[in-house]
Write a protein that holds these residues in place. Structure first.
Motif, PDB file in Angstrom:
ATOM      1  N   LYS B 181      -9.688  -0.471   0.688  1.00 33.38           N
ATOM      2  CA  LYS B 181     -10.253   0.099  -0.545  1.00 33.38           C
ATOM      3  C   LYS B 181     -11.262  -0.878  -1.093  1.00 33.38           C
ATOM      4  CE  LYS B 181      -6.272   2.649  -2.157  1.00 33.38           C
ATOM      5  NZ  LYS B 181      -5.014   2.150  -2.676  1.00 33.38           N
ATOM      6  N   LYS B 182     -12.521  -0.528  -0.953  1.00 33.52           N
ATOM      7  CA  LYS B 182     -13.602  -1.404  -1.437  1.00 33.52           C
ATOM      8  C   LYS B 182     -13.440  -1.669  -2.930  1.00 33.52           C
ATOM      9  CE  LYS B 182     -17.020  -2.914   1.264  1.00 33.52           C
ATOM     10  NZ  LYS B 182     -16.116  -3.855   1.928  1.00 33.52           N
ATOM     11  N   GLY B 183     -13.586  -2.922  -3.284  1.00 33.20           N
ATOM     12  CA  GLY B 183     -13.603  -3.255  -4.706  1.00 33.20           C
ATOM     13  C   GLY B 183     -12.237  -3.448  -5.342  1.00 33.20           C
ATOM     14  N   LYS B 184     -11.155  -3.191  -4.568  1.00 30.86           N
ATOM     15  CA  LYS B 184      -9.814  -3.397  -5.137  1.00 30.86           C
ATOM     16  C   LYS B 184      -9.606  -4.894  -5.425  1.00 30.86           C
ATOM     17  CE  LYS B 184      -4.935  -2.995  -4.055  1.00 30.86           C
ATOM     18  NZ  LYS B 184      -4.767  -4.453  -3.993  1.00 30.86           N
ATOM     19  N   LYS B 185      -9.065  -5.180  -6.589  1.00 36.14           N
ATOM     20  CA  LYS B 185      -8.893  -6.587  -6.985  1.00 36.14           C
ATOM     21  C   LYS B 185      -7.418  -6.968  -7.038  1.00 36.14           C
ATOM     22  CE  LYS B 185     -13.282  -7.557  -8.878  1.00 36.14           C
ATOM     23  NZ  LYS B 185     -13.928  -6.697  -7.877  1.00 36.14           N
ATOM     24  N   GLY B 186      -7.188  -8.245  -7.238  1.00 40.09           N
ATOM     25  CA  GLY B 186      -5.816  -8.729  -7.349  1.00 40.09           C
ATOM     26  C   GLY B 186      -5.793 -10.090  -8.003  1.00 40.09           C
ATOM     27  N   GLU B 187      -4.595 -10.673  -7.983  1.00 36.03           N
ATOM     28  CA  GLU B 187      -4.420 -11.962  -8.665  1.00 36.03           C
ATOM     29  C   GLU B 187      -4.395 -13.102  -7.641  1.00 36.03           C
ATOM     30  OE1 GLU B 187      -0.853 -14.239 -11.157  1.00 36.03           O
ATOM     31  OE2 GLU B 187      -0.621 -12.137 -10.614  1.00 36.03           O
ATOM     32  N   ILE B 188      -5.170 -14.133  -7.918  1.00 35.15           N
ATOM     33  CA  ILE B 188      -5.142 -15.301  -7.032  1.00 35.15           C
ATOM     34  C   ILE B 188      -4.282 -16.392  -7.661  1.00 35.15           C
ATOM     35  CG2 ILE B 188      -6.523 -17.164  -6.014  1.00 35.15           C
ATOM     36  CD1 ILE B 188      -8.842 -15.161  -5.848  1.00 35.15           C
ATOM     37  N   VAL B 189      -3.321 -16.886  -6.897  1.00 26.84           N
ATOM     38  CA  VAL B 189      -2.500 -17.997  -7.363  1.00 26.84           C
ATOM     39  C   VAL B 189      -2.829 -19.204  -6.499  1.00 26.84           C
ATOM     40  CG1 VAL B 189      -0.145 -18.823  -7.749  1.00 26.84           C
ATOM     41  CG2 VAL B 189      -0.652 -16.380  -7.958  1.00 26.84           C
ATOM     42  N   LYS B 190      -3.406 -20.221  -7.128  1.00 25.25           N
ATOM     43  CA  LYS B 190      -3.739 -21.429  -6.364  1.00 25.25           C
ATOM     44  C   LYS B 190      -2.492 -22.308  -6.284  1.00 25.25           C
ATOM     45  CE  LYS B 190      -8.526 -21.522  -6.279  1.00 25.25           C
ATOM     46  NZ  LYS B 190      -9.473 -22.083  -5.310  1.00 25.25           N
ATOM     47  N   ALA B 191      -2.092 -22.612  -5.085  1.00 24.69           N
ATOM     48  CA  ALA B 191      -0.875 -23.397  -4.917  1.00 24.69           C
ATOM     49  C   ALA B 191      -1.222 -24.846  -4.627  1.00 24.69           C
ATOM     50  CB  ALA B 191      -0.056 -22.817  -3.785  1.00 24.69           C
ATOM     51  N   ILE B 192      -0.547 -25.736  -5.314  1.00 28.14           N
ATOM     52  CA  ILE B 192      -0.776 -27.160  -5.055  1.00 28.14           C
ATOM     53  C   ILE B 192       0.529 -27.769  -4.549  1.00 28.14           C
ATOM     54  CG2 ILE B 192      -1.355 -29.384  -6.105  1.00 28.14           C
ATOM     55  CD1 ILE B 192      -3.111 -27.553  -8.050  1.00 28.14           C
ATOM     56  N   ILE B 193       0.469 -28.288  -3.347  1.00 31.34           N
ATOM     57  CA  ILE B 193       1.679 -28.815  -2.711  1.00 31.34           C
ATOM     58  C   ILE B 193       1.459 -30.304  -2.433  1.00 31.34           C
ATOM     59  CG2 ILE B 193       3.210 -28.610  -0.700  1.00 31.34           C
ATOM     60  CD1 ILE B 193       3.194 -26.025  -2.321  1.00 31.34           C
ATOM     61  N   LYS B 194       2.430 -31.107  -2.806  1.00 32.63           N
ATOM     62  CA  LYS B 194       2.330 -32.563  -2.543  1.00 32.63           C
ATOM     63  C   LYS B 194       2.625 -32.846  -1.076  1.00 32.63           C
ATOM     64  CE  LYS B 194       3.164 -34.604  -7.027  1.00 32.63           C
ATOM     65  NZ  LYS B 194       3.903 -33.642  -7.881  1.00 32.63           N
ATOM     66  N   MET B 195       1.773 -33.636  -0.471  1.00 36.30           N
ATOM     67  CA  MET B 195       1.887 -33.866   0.973  1.00 36.30           C
ATOM     68  C   MET B 195       2.112 -35.335   1.335  1.00 36.30           C
ATOM     69  SD  MET B 195       1.418 -31.163   2.917  1.00 36.30           S
ATOM     70  CE  MET B 195       0.985 -29.473   2.635  1.00 36.30           C
ATOM     71  N   GLN B 196       2.462 -36.168   0.351  1.00 35.92           N
ATOM     72  CA  GLN B 196       2.588 -37.593   0.673  1.00 35.92           C
ATOM     73  C   GLN B 196       3.747 -37.878   1.631  1.00 35.92           C
ATOM     74  OE1 GLN B 196       1.967 -36.799  -2.583  1.00 35.92           O
ATOM     75  NE2 GLN B 196       0.051 -37.867  -3.048  1.00 35.92           N
ATOM     76  N   ASN B 197       3.519 -38.835   2.498  1.00 34.20           N
ATOM     77  CA  ASN B 197       4.560 -39.336   3.400  1.00 34.20           C
ATOM     78  C   ASN B 197       5.286 -38.241   4.165  1.00 34.20           C
ATOM     79  OD1 ASN B 197       4.041 -41.924   2.369  1.00 34.20           O
ATOM     80  ND2 ASN B 197       5.405 -41.530   0.648  1.00 34.20           N
ATOM     81  N   LEU B 198       4.539 -37.256   4.564  1.00 36.27           N
ATOM     82  CA  LEU B 198       5.148 -36.159   5.302  1.00 36.27           C
ATOM     83  C   LEU B 198       5.417 -36.607   6.743  1.00 36.27           C
ATOM     84  CD1 LEU B 198       5.871 -33.272   4.546  1.00 36.27           C
ATOM     85  CD2 LEU B 198       3.684 -32.549   5.482  1.00 36.27           C
ATOM     86  N   PRO B 199       6.665 -36.507   7.226  1.00 37.37           N
ATOM     87  CA  PRO B 199       6.936 -36.923   8.610  1.00 37.37           C
ATOM     88  C   PRO B 199       6.577 -35.820   9.611  1.00 37.37           C
ATOM     89  CG  PRO B 199       8.965 -36.216   7.572  1.00 37.37           C
ATOM     90  CD  PRO B 199       7.866 -36.027   6.547  1.00 37.37           C
TER      91      PRO B 199
END
Lengths: 298, 340
Positions: B181-199
């Motif tokens: 459906k052209k032009g259909k909109k929605g909600e964008i949720v920007k996710a922020i995930i911490k990635m320090q010291n990931l094994p």
């Protein structure tokens, strides 16, 4: 130079790929219990890769299978191909394990019995369930990196491994730290056949539950214990591990440890709805083509 | 354990573009979400991926969770699994779907294991329904995960009644793509995930794209040959018919194993799943594993000299005869019509 401690996880599966008439029931469904049990094909590729690493770098190839006592057969086949040590992970309490519960049991077995492993090899997937989940889930439980769809090991160092793996629409060269878990595809190699000398030796290998049955073949021994010690000395005794041996919690394995449940199983039947018969004549074909054109298929 | 959690679909992003499977899954996702009365969301991970939200909205997503960053440019199992486990922990979806692609089948089990939830592989259908457990507990509106097993000889319906999210990977090509459906909109949720010291990180040193020469999925018509074709040379007859029809060439596993044709052409459980407008099976007996990959075709024509061949049980049209005689007749007839 470093020698590698390797663990190969293998599974005995019903041969779903070569269905013969004997395995078919009259209603056109498959009689699953009539299918022969075989070494899961891609687990052979995993074993082959481990054996090649041993040949090139040195090390020990341990093979574990989880399953009923009859699964000991694939362990013997692993020995016929050159595996160093084999273990049967078998306990009634493991029955009903889904992939999560299976990976938990395998992780406990590896951590308890072979904690200094460098590489765990699995086949990409088994031909009975085709899930390809146990490898990655075991890697997560072991808290090691996973490299899936591996075709070859490019480099193996003291602490690092570099592999070529298949991805969607291509291939990648990926590097990571040891210890690691690999899942191996059927395009990786050509599994070696049985080695005659090993076949002759290890066909006599036995597990605890075999002892009463085979004791009469060894008149020199009066008790199971004597026979067991003899087999152990000869490297012919196959260790069996149960729930307690691997220090697993019964709630993490079997039905209790399996979040998935089977709601329904339907057998596929070969009897169909009937089709429109086309005569293999010029006229029959012409009618048929006209019909397809008319309903816009062409 | 009723839940108002959303239905999530993981939108694969690779080679700088959105992969078809993530869009394809939105049709089934939409259906499930509507039935549950909840929102449908796509989850997309990668570098500069928020720009793809529009296309996901247009294909049915109400929401898009976007986790982006240059460190997420290349796929890494540990990083992506971390994003998904953190997001599911935070937003508590009740269903999470992945494509049963190489990536989906690498990622989903790692996530499910971390979350200690059930995962069903390679589903061919999904439905919402009630479930009564053997202990008598009743569950309302849970996810039926339907999949072939045992080489396609059985169809199992799997449920995960007690753990959330309910997770499944879904086979590519078995579900029709959603309307746009052209032009259909929605909600964008920007996710922020911490990635320090990931094994457990991996590094990609090199990637190579192998262009698929065979595009079975995109073909309206497929002409497939089986073991009955007899030889590599005789496969020319299959190619000829395909060429006259502007069709793609398919094959059964038996034909591939016999070396008649390359594996790229294989249709079936271990090959490609197809649903063309017309599937012509020539000299294919129709093992369960082959049928699992083509029985959704709109029209199936079977040409086989064995009237007992199982392929006839799913065919709409059957020609009992020697393919070496029937196919030339077909080619002749079609050519004649072209001239007219």
């Amino acid at each position: 130079m470093k020698e590698y401690t390797m663990v190969v996880l293998v599974k005995q599966v019903p041969d779903t790929q070569n269905l013969t008439g004997e395995a078919m029931k009259e209603d056109g469904t498959v009689n699953r219990s009539a299918l022969p049990a075989i070494f899961n094909p891609e687990d052979l590729n995993a074993l082959e890769m481990a054996l090649q690493v041993r040949e090139e770098y040195g090390g020990t190839v341990h093979v574990i299978t989880m399953g009923p006592p009859s699964a000991v057969e694939v362990l013997k086949e692993a020995m016929y191909r050159g595996a160093d040590r084999v273990y049967l992970l078998s306990d009634r309490k493991f029955a009903g394990s889904d992939t999560l519960a299976t990976s938990f049991a395998l992780k406990q077995a590896i951590q308890t019995k072979i904690p200094d492993f460098d590489i765990v090899f699995c086949g990409r997937q088994a031909i009975d369930g085709d899930t390809a989940q146990v490898g990655p889930q075991t890697a997560e439980k072991l808290d090691v990196p996973q490299l899936t769809y591996v075709e070859s090991i490019q480099e193996l160092g003291e602490k690092k491994i570099k592999v070529r793996k298949l991805i969607d629409n291509g291939t990648e060269i990926v590097e990571t730290a040891l210890p690691v878990l690999l899942t191996v595809t059927d395009t990786a190699n050509e599994p070696r056949p049985f080695i005659a000398k090993k076949l002759l030796k290890y066909r006599k290998a036995a597990c605890e539950f075999d002892l009463p049955k085979i004791l009469p073949r060894y008149p020199q021994f009066k008790t199971k214990e004597e026979l067991k010690n003899f087999l152990k000395k000869k490297g012919l005794f196959i260790e069996m591990w149960g729930l307690e041996d691997i220090k697993a919690n019964k709630d993490d394995v079997g039905f209790a440890g399996s979040p998935t449940m089977v709601k329904k199983i339907e057998s596929i039947t070969l009897t169909g709805k009937g089709f429109k018969k086309i005569e293999p004549t010029d006229e029959g074909i012409a009618h048929f083509v006209a019909e397809l054109i008319e309903d816009h298929t062409w | 354990m009723a839940s108002n959690g959303e239905v999530w679909v993981y939108a694969e992003h690779d080679w700088n573009k959105l992969q078809d499977i993530g869009i394809e899954l939105l049709s089934k996702g939409r259906e499930l979400a509507d039935e549950l009365g909840v929102k449908l969301a796509s989850v997309i991970i990668g570098d500069k991926v928020t720009r793809h939200a529009t296309i996901l909205f247009e294909h049915g997503a109400d929401k898009v969770y976007a986790c982006e960053g240059s460190k997420l440019d290349n796929y890494d199992t540990a990083k992506y699994a971390k994003v998904l486990t953190d997001l599911t922990g935070q937003y508590k979806p009740q269903v999470v779907l992945f494509g049963a692609s190489a990536r989906g089948r690498d990622l989903a089990p790692r996530v499910a294991s971390k979350l200690r939830v059930g995962l069903t592989a390679d589903c061919t259908d999904l439905q919402i329904g009630d479930f009564k457990a053997p202990d008598g507990t009743e569950y309302k509106k849970i996810l039926y995960q339907i999949r072939p097993a045992f080489g396609g000889n059985i169809i199992a319906t799997i449920v995960n009644p007690n753990t959330r999210p309910q997770m499944a990977t879904v086979r590519e090509g078995v579900m029709p793509p959603p309307p746009s459906k052209k032009g259909k909109k929605g909600e964008i949720v920007k996710a922020i995930i911490k990635m320090q010291n990931l094994p457990n990180l991996t590094s990609i040193l090199h990637r190579e794209k192998t262009e698929k020469k065979v595009n079975l999925k995109a073909s309206r018509i497929i002409v497939s040959g089986g073991y009955g074709v007899g030889s590599k040379e005789n496969f020319a007859i299959i190619r000829n018919l395909a060429s006259v029809l502007g069709a793609e060439v398919g094959a059964s596993r038996a034909a591939v194993d016999a070396g008649f044709i390359e594996k790229d052409h294989q249709v079936g459980q271990t090959g490609t799943t197809v649903r063309p407008a017309l599937y012509i099976a020539c000299g294919i007996s129709g093992s369960v594993q082959h049928r699992a990959g083509m029985d959704q075709s709109a029209k199936i024509v079977a040409i086989n000299n064995d009237p007992e061949a199982p392929i006839f049980s799913i065919a709409h049209y059957g020609i009992i005869g020697d393919l070496n005689e029937v196919i030339p007749m077909l080619i002749e007839d079609i050519k004649k019509r072209r001239v007219e």
